[in-house]
Motif scaffolding. Structure first.
Motif, PDB file in Angstrom:
ATOM      1  N   VAL A  26       1.007  -1.011   0.121  1.00 43.00           N
ATOM      2  CA  VAL A  26       0.005   0.021  -0.122  1.00 43.00           C
ATOM      3  C   VAL A  26       0.792   1.270   0.054  1.00 43.00           C
ATOM      4  O   VAL A  26       1.386   1.415   0.862  1.00 43.00           O
ATOM      5  N   ASN A  27       1.054   1.856  -1.322  1.00 46.26           N
ATOM      6  CA  ASN A  27       1.855   2.890  -1.382  1.00 46.26           C
ATOM      7  C   ASN A  27       1.511   4.400  -1.296  1.00 46.26           C
ATOM      8  O   ASN A  27       2.111   5.348  -1.061  1.00 46.26           O
ATOM      9  N   GLY A  28       0.026   4.427  -0.913  1.00 48.60           N
ATOM     10  CA  GLY A  28      -0.778   5.543  -0.845  1.00 48.60           C
ATOM     11  C   GLY A  28      -1.942   5.288   0.051  1.00 48.60           C
ATOM     12  O   GLY A  28      -2.477   4.453   0.427  1.00 48.60           O
ATOM     13  N   ALA A  29      -3.023   6.369  -0.554  1.00 50.10           N
ATOM     14  CA  ALA A  29      -4.415   6.117   0.168  1.00 50.10           C
ATOM     15  C   ALA A  29      -4.932   4.851  -0.648  1.00 50.10           C
ATOM     16  O   ALA A  29      -4.905   4.243  -1.507  1.00 50.10           O
ATOM     17  N   ALA A  30      -5.652   4.171   0.542  1.00 51.57           N
ATOM     18  CA  ALA A  30      -6.607   3.026   0.424  1.00 51.57           C
ATOM     19  C   ALA A  30      -7.844   3.202   1.021  1.00 51.57           C
ATOM     20  O   ALA A  30      -7.897   3.155   2.034  1.00 51.57           O
ATOM     21  N   ALA A  31      -8.632   3.485   0.090  1.00 49.85           N
ATOM     22  CA  ALA A  31      -9.985   4.081   0.710  1.00 49.85           C
ATOM     23  C   ALA A  31     -11.139   3.059  -0.062  1.00 49.85           C
ATOM     24  O   ALA A  31     -10.938   2.864  -1.020  1.00 49.85           O
ATOM     25  N   GLY A  32     -12.374   3.085   0.790  1.00 50.27           N
ATOM     26  CA  GLY A  32     -13.280   2.381   0.266  1.00 50.27           C
ATOM     27  C   GLY A  32     -13.000   1.016  -0.087  1.00 50.27           C
ATOM     28  O   GLY A  32     -12.273   0.170   0.639  1.00 50.27           O
ATOM     29  N   ALA A  33     -13.274   0.548  -1.272  1.00 49.76           N
ATOM     30  CA  ALA A  33     -13.136  -0.940  -1.814  1.00 49.76           C
ATOM     31  C   ALA A  33     -11.638  -1.092  -1.926  1.00 49.76           C
ATOM     32  O   ALA A  33     -11.216  -2.151  -1.849  1.00 49.76           O
ATOM     33  N   GLY A  34     -10.982  -0.075  -2.165  1.00 51.79           N
ATOM     34  CA  GLY A  34      -9.673  -0.137  -2.267  1.00 51.79           C
ATOM     35  C   GLY A  34      -8.826  -0.623  -1.253  1.00 51.79           C
ATOM     36  O   GLY A  34      -7.907  -1.427  -0.991  1.00 51.79           O
ATOM     37  N   ALA A  35      -9.277   0.032  -0.026  1.00 48.07           N
ATOM     38  CA  ALA A  35      -8.896  -0.528   1.281  1.00 48.07           C
ATOM     39  C   ALA A  35      -9.104  -2.045   1.661  1.00 48.07           C
ATOM     40  O   ALA A  35      -8.323  -2.761   2.052  1.00 48.07           O
ATOM     41  N   ASN A  36     -10.312  -2.372   1.273  1.00 50.74           N
ATOM     42  CA  ASN A  36     -10.718  -3.865   1.570  1.00 50.74           C
ATOM     43  C   ASN A  36     -10.093  -4.926   0.658  1.00 50.74           C
ATOM     44  O   ASN A  36      -9.825  -5.815   0.907  1.00 50.74           O
ATOM     45  N   ILE A  37      -9.755  -4.288  -0.667  1.00 51.65           N
ATOM     46  CA  ILE A  37      -9.118  -5.203  -1.447  1.00 51.65           C
ATOM     47  C   ILE A  37      -7.767  -5.723  -0.923  1.00 51.65           C
ATOM     48  O   ILE A  37      -7.239  -6.412  -1.179  1.00 51.65           O
ATOM     49  N   ALA A  38      -6.991  -4.474  -0.206  1.00 49.79           N
ATOM     50  CA  ALA A  38      -5.592  -4.630   0.330  1.00 49.79           C
ATOM     51  C   ALA A  38      -5.888  -5.706   1.319  1.00 49.79           C
ATOM     52  O   ALA A  38      -5.060  -6.497   1.537  1.00 49.79           O
ATOM     53  N   LEU A  39      -7.190  -5.545   2.242  1.00 52.13           N
ATOM     54  CA  LEU A  39      -7.310  -6.567   3.393  1.00 52.13           C
ATOM     55  C   LEU A  39      -7.501  -7.969   2.870  1.00 52.13           C
ATOM     56  O   LEU A  39      -7.183  -8.693   3.793  1.00 52.13           O
ATOM     57  N   ALA A  40      -7.900  -7.882   1.803  1.00 47.17           N
ATOM     58  CA  ALA A  40      -8.029  -9.561   1.140  1.00 47.17           C
ATOM     59  C   ALA A  40      -6.739 -10.092   1.096  1.00 47.17           C
ATOM     60  O   ALA A  40      -6.782 -11.418   0.973  1.00 47.17           O
ATOM     61  N   ALA A  41      -5.828  -9.519   0.923  1.00 44.15           N
ATOM     62  CA  ALA A  41      -4.350  -9.922   0.708  1.00 44.15           C
ATOM     63  C   ALA A  41      -3.812 -10.789   1.834  1.00 44.15           C
ATOM     64  O   ALA A  41      -4.385 -10.632   2.887  1.00 44.15           O
ATOM     65  N   ASP A  42      -2.742 -11.558   1.845  1.00 41.64           N
ATOM     66  CA  ASP A  42      -2.558 -12.276   3.014  1.00 41.64           C
ATOM     67  C   ASP A  42      -1.641 -11.372   3.908  1.00 41.64           C
ATOM     68  O   ASP A  42      -1.467 -11.732   5.030  1.00 41.64           O
TER      69      ASP A  42
END
Length: 258
Positions: free
Chosen positions: A102-118
């Motif tokens: 995560v190189n910058g803002a992770a908002a909304g669905a973008g945050a949750n796609i990141a959280l789906a990673a291991d």
């Protein structure tokens, strides 16, 4: 498949998927969701580890509210079921370890796609934000699943209701992500972690993912039985034999991923 909204590179077993709509802060449209899902599924069959990172100043700002493909009457239930769910399942079900860098803002669905990673590794200047309630929605793309499990119910509820920015350092302290690193060390940090995974015992990593996730719903007896089963399978792998030999010979293991 040719990609227009992402880039994809596979080198020495390591796949790097870059969200590539920097002018839109990598906001997700219909095409981008399909391309990410395709690339993740491809990585699952050809790579030994995958990194998802953003181009420009954002990781992903969430849904592109100006997406022409969703113009007219909005059917968010259909969008989630037909477009987001395949993407999230591709990430969650991948047989290889996935890092969200995560190189910058992770908002909304973008945050949750990141959280789906291991594993999530974030720049110190990055932040996470469940922005949904600001436009009269609820956290989606798995947000109501990931957050209570990772950061606890009280913090998850506050994050959803207040829709405030959560700095990467705070996210790490709360257990929402694996680590927060200084901005000038970020690229080297995620690359080192990713290369470690790409050169590691791939079957072991897949089994670790399976066991950890099952523990969220298994009782003790079920989990002990699953551990025994998976350990038995790993014990028959070439990488286990190589790991033992390298330990006895006091050298770095040369894992083949099988």
């Amino acid at each position: 498949m040719n990609y227009d909204t992402i880039t994809y590179d596979l080198t020495d077993g390591l796949a790097v998927l870059t969200l590539n709509r920097p002018d839109k802060m990598n906001a997700l449209n219909t095409q981008m969701r399909a391309e990410i899902a395709h690339a993740v599924r491809d990585a699952g069959t050809t790579a030994r580890a995958l990194v998802i990172v953003g181009s420009g100043r954002a990781f992903c700002s969430g849904q592109d509210l100006g997406d022409r493909a969703n113009a007219g009457e909005v059917d968010l239930e259909r969008t989630l079921k037909d477009e987001y769910e395949p993407l999230l399942r591709a990430i969650y079900d991948a047989p290889i370890p996935i890092i969200a860098a995560v190189n910058g803002a992770a908002a909304g669905a973008g945050a949750n796609i990141a959280l789906a990673a291991d594993v999530v590794i974030a720049k110190e200047s990055a932040y996470f934000m469940q922005a949904f309630s600001r436009i009269g929605l609820i956290p989606d793309a798995g947000g109501t699943y990931w957050m209570p499990r990772m950061m606890g119910f009280a913090k998850a509820m506050g994050a959803a209701l207040f829709a405030e920015k959560l700095p990467a350092k705070d996210a790490a302290n709360l257990g929402l992500i694996w680590e927060c690193v200084a901005d000038d060390e970020f690229d080297a940090a995620w690359k080192a972690r990713a290369e470690y995974l790409a050169k590691g015992p791939t079957k072991s990593f897949a089994s670790i993912k399976q066991a950890m996730r099952a523990s969220l719903t298994n009782d003790l007896d079920q989990q002990l039985a699953l551990e025994a089963k998976l350990q038995g399978e790993c014990g028959q792998s070439r990488d286990f034999k190589e790991g033992v030999m390298s330990f006895l010979e006091k050298r770095t293991p040369d894992f083949e991923g099988r």
